[in-house]
Design an enzyme around this catalytic site. Structure first.
Site, PDB file in Angstrom:
ATOM      1  N   TYR A  61      23.507  21.164  -1.547  1.00  0.00           N
ATOM      2  CA  TYR A  61      24.282  20.057  -1.008  1.00  0.00           C
ATOM      3  C   TYR A  61      24.417  20.191   0.514  1.00  0.00           C
ATOM      4  O   TYR A  61      25.294  20.891   1.022  1.00  0.00           O
ATOM      5  CB  TYR A  61      25.670  19.997  -1.642  1.00  0.00           C
ATOM      6  CG  TYR A  61      25.680  19.805  -3.142  1.00  0.00           C
ATOM      7  CD1 TYR A  61      24.590  19.280  -3.826  1.00  0.00           C
ATOM      8  CD2 TYR A  61      26.797  20.171  -3.887  1.00  0.00           C
ATOM      9  CE1 TYR A  61      24.606  19.116  -5.201  1.00  0.00           C
ATOM     10  CE2 TYR A  61      26.830  19.997  -5.270  1.00  0.00           C
ATOM     11  CZ  TYR A  61      25.724  19.482  -5.914  1.00  0.00           C
ATOM     12  OH  TYR A  61      25.756  19.314  -7.279  1.00  0.00           O
ATOM     13  N   HIS A 149      20.883  25.617 -11.246  1.00  0.00           N
ATOM     14  CA  HIS A 149      20.821  24.248 -10.741  1.00  0.00           C
ATOM     15  C   HIS A 149      19.474  23.580 -11.028  1.00  0.00           C
ATOM     16  O   HIS A 149      18.433  24.029 -10.555  1.00  0.00           O
ATOM     17  CB  HIS A 149      21.068  24.266  -9.232  1.00  0.00           C
ATOM     18  CG  HIS A 149      21.489  22.949  -8.659  1.00  0.00           C
ATOM     19  ND1 HIS A 149      21.689  22.754  -7.311  1.00  0.00           N
ATOM     20  CD2 HIS A 149      21.740  21.744  -9.244  1.00  0.00           C
ATOM     21  CE1 HIS A 149      22.061  21.513  -7.086  1.00  0.00           C
ATOM     22  NE2 HIS A 149      22.082  20.880  -8.246  1.00  0.00           N
TER      23      HIS A 149
END
Length: 339
Positions: A61, A149
């Site tokens: 992110y 992830h």
């Protein structure tokens, strides 16, 4: 008005306790547009002030931007009062080549971020390195929950590498909980049935607009194994917040048929005096397999809006009408109403 957003829940077999509403840190990585430092900090401070105690971030992110911002806000908070989650599998490296996922519609996914790229590494050593680097960016002494992830194309690598390494770190008390963060239910079910996971993050596949997770055995598998589900994407990248042309679904431009369906949902909600966002954030929590919801937040106003939406009382007649119009399937759980 009920304070659902502050309701404490246990995050599966980890035993960790957090609030039912979590702060999704993706937008604070300058997703689609830059966010000023003071605006990001105000959003985080307001979330804390409102009682939110679940914070999710990831190296990806904003290539470390979100982790840095979240960690800075939490640095002076009582460590046992919040649950912090981050992810492994995507190392940040200056010498890595840009990947397709770093772009949407030809534009960078994150703006004004460090000059880094993603190196996919789902090995045990990669997971350990990722945690060390995340701790440095966060400036904290520990991470409560770690997810692998987006291992969509790396099932075997994650099962043989990252997950066993995280389970070992959990047994040593370095981290408290192990899981997967992914956008698809089918593969997530395979992970849940094949590994000793505590908490998983499913994004977008069980919402007021998309109940495709029901076509798998994921929810049954998580209930059997006492694996909690944090649900992301309750607004489906914005389509269930602003159902209009140009809205996003799954991070990309929403197809016209989904825009029309979202509009139909909004019109029926309007008939009952209920904002579409309130129905969208509350609907998934009625399912017994869903423990908490994460909402991506980029401003103080957005977290305040999300709190209002989750706390709002919704008449039971709305859910009945949504079923009658075929806008949600028969038999799916819906929230109980006090009126």
């Amino acid at each position: 008005m009920m304070n659902r957003h502050q309701q404490k829940v246990t995050l599966g077999s980890s035993g960790l306790e957090a609030t039912q509403l979590g702060f999704g840190g993706g937008p604070l990585g300058n997703m689609f547009a830059p966010i000023a430092e003071d605006v990001a900090r105000q959003a985080l401070d307001r979330a804390w002030g409102l009682g939110v105690r679940l914070y999710d971030t990831a190296p990806f992110y904003g290539f470390g931007t979100s982790e840095r911002r979240v960690g800075a806000m939490l640095a002076d908070k009582p460590r046992d009062e919040f649950v912090l989650t981050t992810k492994v599998g995507k190392l940040l490296r200056a010498d890595a080549s840009p990947k397709d996922e770093q772009f949407v519609d030809g534009e960078p996914f994150f703006r004004n971020v460090p000059d880094l790229n993603v190196e996919y590494d789902y090995s045990g050593d990669g997971a350990r390195r990722s945690i060390e680097e995340s701790l440095e960016r966060l400036g904290l002494d520990r991470i409560d929950h770690v997810s692998v992830h987006d291992p969509d194309d790396y099932f075997e690598e994650a099962m043989e590498g990252a997950i066993p390494a995280l389970i070992e770190l959990r047994s040593q008390g370095v981290i408290g909980s192990v899981g997967i963060g992914i956008n698809q239910a089918e593969l997530l079910e395979r992970f849940v049935t094949g590994a000793d996971l505590d908490l998983v993050l499913l994004a977008g596949r069980y919402s007021l607009l998309d109940q495709s997770a029901l076509n798998t055995g994921l929810f049954e598998a998580t209930v059997r194994s006492n694996t909690a589900i944090m649900l992301g994407g309750v607004y489906n990248s914005g389509l269930l917040a602003r159902p209009e042309p140009g809205a996003r679904f799954n991070y990309e431009a929403a197809p016209p048929e989904l825009v029309e369906r979202a509009r139909a949902l909004a019109e029926l909600c309007d008939c009952h005096g209920v904002p579409l966002m309130a129905a969208a954030i509350q609907f998934p929590l009625a399912h017994p397999a869903i423990t908490a919801v994460l909402t991506g937040v980029k401003s103080r106003e957005e977290i305040e809006e999300n709190v209002r939406m989750i706390d709002m009382d919704i008449p039971g007649a709305l859910w009945s009408d949504l079923r009658a119009e075929g806008l949600i399937p028969e038999g799916v759980p819906v929230p109980e109403s006090d009126n």
